[in-house]
Design a protein around this motif. Structure first.
Motif, mmCIF file in Angstrom:
data_model
loop_
_atom_site.group_PDB
_atom_site.id
_atom_site.type_symbol
_atom_site.label_atom_id
_atom_site.label_comp_id
_atom_site.label_asym_id
_atom_site.label_seq_id
_atom_site.Cartn_x
_atom_site.Cartn_y
_atom_site.Cartn_z
ATOM 1 N N PHE A 188 0.781 -1.297 0.089
ATOM 2 C CA PHE A 188 -0.204 -0.084 -0.039
ATOM 3 C C PHE A 188 0.778 1.152 -0.174
ATOM 4 O O PHE A 188 0.635 2.315 -0.759
ATOM 5 N N ARG A 189 1.665 1.348 0.880
ATOM 6 C CA ARG A 189 2.784 2.446 0.934
ATOM 7 C C ARG A 189 3.343 2.817 -0.503
ATOM 8 O O ARG A 189 3.293 3.819 -0.882
ATOM 9 N N ALA A 190 3.867 1.596 -0.955
ATOM 10 C CA ALA A 190 4.658 2.075 -2.398
ATOM 11 C C ALA A 190 3.716 2.328 -3.496
ATOM 12 O O ALA A 190 3.897 3.139 -4.292
ATOM 13 N N TRP A 191 2.509 1.655 -3.338
ATOM 14 C CA TRP A 191 1.414 1.888 -4.262
ATOM 15 C C TRP A 191 1.285 3.543 -4.108
ATOM 16 O O TRP A 191 0.845 4.192 -5.187
ATOM 17 N N LEU A 192 0.757 4.005 -3.013
ATOM 18 C CA LEU A 192 0.550 5.468 -2.744
ATOM 19 C C LEU A 192 1.607 6.396 -3.230
ATOM 20 O O LEU A 192 1.360 7.319 -3.815
ATOM 21 N N GLY A 193 2.878 5.944 -2.988
ATOM 22 C CA GLY A 193 4.045 6.793 -3.345
ATOM 23 C C GLY A 193 4.045 6.692 -4.722
ATOM 24 O O GLY A 193 4.455 7.832 -5.092
ATOM 25 N N ARG A 194 3.686 5.794 -5.433
ATOM 26 C CA ARG A 194 3.635 5.895 -7.007
ATOM 27 C C ARG A 194 2.884 6.810 -7.556
ATOM 28 O O ARG A 194 2.830 7.573 -8.482
ATOM 29 N N ILE A 195 1.481 6.736 -6.918
ATOM 30 C CA ILE A 195 0.483 7.502 -7.338
ATOM 31 C C ILE A 195 0.928 9.342 -6.988
ATOM 32 O O ILE A 195 0.740 9.933 -8.035
ATOM 33 N N VAL A 196 1.229 9.468 -5.998
ATOM 34 C CA VAL A 196 1.526 10.785 -5.573
ATOM 35 C C VAL A 196 2.828 11.156 -6.460
ATOM 36 O O VAL A 196 3.057 12.314 -7.182
ATOM 37 N N ARG A 197 3.870 10.544 -6.877
ATOM 38 C CA ARG A 197 4.877 10.801 -7.675
ATOM 39 C C ARG A 197 4.393 10.920 -9.039
ATOM 40 O O ARG A 197 4.888 11.940 -9.710
ATOM 41 N N ASN A 198 3.754 10.217 -9.694
ATOM 42 C CA ASN A 198 3.163 10.503 -10.975
ATOM 43 C C ASN A 198 2.386 11.877 -11.076
ATOM 44 O O ASN A 198 2.513 12.337 -12.107
ATOM 45 N N LEU A 199 1.451 11.924 -10.110
ATOM 46 C CA LEU A 199 0.810 13.022 -10.210
ATOM 47 C C LEU A 199 1.591 14.419 -9.908
ATOM 48 O O LEU A 199 1.355 15.286 -10.743
ATOM 49 N N SER A 200 2.876 14.280 -9.069
ATOM 50 C CA SER A 200 3.548 15.431 -9.019
ATOM 51 C C SER A 200 4.223 15.654 -10.237
ATOM 52 O O SER A 200 4.702 16.924 -10.732
ATOM 53 N N LEU A 201 4.838 14.568 -10.806
ATOM 54 C CA LEU A 201 5.577 14.620 -12.022
ATOM 55 C C LEU A 201 4.521 15.532 -13.230
ATOM 56 O O LEU A 201 5.245 16.337 -14.002
ATOM 57 N N ASP A 202 3.281 14.966 -13.272
ATOM 58 C CA ASP A 202 2.703 15.559 -13.993
ATOM 59 C C ASP A 202 2.400 17.034 -13.910
ATOM 60 O O ASP A 202 2.371 17.927 -14.848
ATOM 61 N N ARG A 203 2.181 17.275 -12.656
ATOM 62 C CA ARG A 203 1.913 18.836 -12.453
ATOM 63 C C ARG A 203 3.033 19.631 -12.705
ATOM 64 O O ARG A 203 3.403 20.694 -12.998
ATOM 65 N N TRP A 204 4.368 18.919 -12.401
ATOM 66 C CA TRP A 204 5.615 19.696 -12.584
ATOM 67 C C TRP A 204 6.110 20.021 -14.027
ATOM 68 O O TRP A 204 6.227 21.025 -14.612
ATOM 69 N N LYS A 205 5.640 18.979 -14.837
ATOM 70 C CA LYS A 205 5.483 19.164 -16.485
ATOM 71 C C LYS A 205 4.593 20.319 -16.751
ATOM 72 O O LYS A 205 4.947 21.048 -17.484
ATOM 73 N N GLN A 206 3.295 20.302 -16.261
ATOM 74 C CA GLN A 206 2.334 21.309 -16.711
ATOM 75 C C GLN A 206 2.742 22.501 -16.023
ATOM 76 O O GLN A 206 2.866 23.782 -16.844
ATOM 77 N N ASN A 207 3.450 22.868 -14.955
ATOM 78 C CA ASN A 207 4.005 23.966 -14.590
ATOM 79 C C ASN A 207 5.100 24.606 -15.416
ATOM 80 O O ASN A 207 5.181 25.637 -15.438
ATOM 81 N N ARG A 208 5.789 23.562 -15.757
ATOM 82 C CA ARG A 208 7.236 23.836 -16.315
ATOM 83 C C ARG A 208 6.661 24.613 -18.000
ATOM 84 O O ARG A 208 7.367 25.538 -18.376
ATOM 85 N N THR A 209 5.742 23.820 -18.579
ATOM 86 C CA THR A 209 5.102 24.245 -19.762
ATOM 87 C C THR A 209 4.673 25.718 -19.664
ATOM 88 O O THR A 209 4.928 26.458 -20.538
ATOM 89 N N ALA A 210 3.945 25.729 -18.665
ATOM 90 C CA ALA A 210 3.273 27.206 -18.140
ATOM 91 C C ALA A 210 4.224 28.254 -18.164
ATOM 92 O O ALA A 210 4.061 29.433 -18.571
ATOM 93 N N LYS A 211 5.318 28.039 -17.452
ATOM 94 C CA LYS A 211 6.322 29.105 -17.246
ATOM 95 C C LYS A 211 7.493 28.990 -17.689
ATOM 96 O O LYS A 211 8.522 29.874 -17.587
ATOM 97 N N ARG A 212 8.018 27.877 -17.990
ATOM 98 C CA ARG A 212 9.318 27.621 -18.712
ATOM 99 C C ARG A 212 10.516 27.989 -17.795
ATOM 100 O O ARG A 212 11.389 28.596 -18.128
ATOM 101 N N GLY A 213 10.248 27.638 -16.755
ATOM 102 C CA GLY A 213 11.311 28.143 -15.570
ATOM 103 C C GLY A 213 12.134 26.765 -15.202
ATOM 104 O O GLY A 213 11.701 25.625 -15.353
ATOM 105 N N GLY A 214 13.328 26.949 -14.536
ATOM 106 C CA GLY A 214 14.129 25.836 -14.023
ATOM 107 C C GLY A 214 13.833 25.725 -12.533
ATOM 108 O O GLY A 214 13.829 26.699 -11.864
ATOM 109 N N ASP A 215 13.935 24.459 -12.126
ATOM 110 C CA ASP A 215 13.845 24.277 -10.710
ATOM 111 C C ASP A 215 14.903 22.920 -10.442
ATOM 112 O O ASP A 215 15.498 22.435 -11.242
ATOM 113 N N GLY A 216 14.455 22.678 -9.280
ATOM 114 C CA GLY A 216 15.265 21.206 -8.655
ATOM 115 C C GLY A 216 14.917 19.937 -9.440
ATOM 116 O O GLY A 216 15.924 19.217 -9.778
ATOM 117 N N MET A 217 13.602 19.666 -9.919
ATOM 118 C CA MET A 217 13.412 18.769 -10.709
ATOM 119 C C MET A 217 13.995 18.460 -12.150
ATOM 120 O O MET A 217 14.304 17.531 -12.543
#
Length: 186
Positions: A66-95
């Protein structure tokens, strides 16, 4: 509460399942999201979306880890959000830095066979990671799965940042060599 009991609450469609999940894994999920996004608002939203995805997936799913399963979901959602934010502002960050570090080791996506290739590459990387020492595997996963900084890894493992940096460098180099030996085009 044990994971099996929390999953049973989801199966029973009991709202307490989300509260129990948050109580047990909220900090873990927020940490993953924060390490990728570096935004409290976006991280919180991804964690909440993780609870929604979990609610919608159980049933029929009954995750064994369960823990790993939840971790994978939040990681994938976060990466999707990161890509969305990056596309919107074209800025650099830690990821961007994290993905750049792995750029020389992991092939670039191309063509229609991408999904199948991704599965094969994931299996090869898993095989590679199993061959590493426990310490080197932990360093690699903390950096590239959980998105922790070199300083955070060093503190968590009780070693110097130089040791973490050199371990990451050697592991990336070994991963590249391994994938080349397996005839993965980089």
């Amino acid at each position: 509460m044990e994971d099996a009991e929390i999953i049973d609450l989801y199966w029973a469609r009991d709202q307490r399942a989300i509260d129990e999940t948050h109580g047990k894994y909220g900090g873990f999920l927020a940490g993953i999201a924060w390490n990728i996004l570096r935004s409290h608002g976006d991280a919180e939203e991804c964690v909440n979306d993780t609870y929604l995805r979990t609610w919608n997936a159980i049933p029929p799913a009954r995750p064994s880890a369960f823990r790993a399963w939840l971790g994978r979901i939040v990681r994938n959602l976060s990466l999707d959000r990161w890509k969305q934010n990056r596309t919107a502002k074209r800025g650099g960050d830690g990821m961007e830095v994290l993905l750049g570090e792995l750029g020389d080791c992991v092939p670039t996506p191309r063509g229609t066979e991408k999904a199948l290739e991704d599965q094969e590459i994931a299996a090869l990387i898993s095989d590679f990671l199993r061959r590493l020492s426990k310490e080197h595997r932990a360093i690699f996963l903390r950096r590239y799965w959980y998105g922790q900084s070199v300083a955070e890894i060093a503190e968590a493992l009780g070693c110097g940042q130089g040791k973490v940096k050199s371990a990451l460098f050697r592991t990336r180099k070994a991963l590249r060599t391994y994938l080349e030996q397996e005839e993965v085009l980089l």
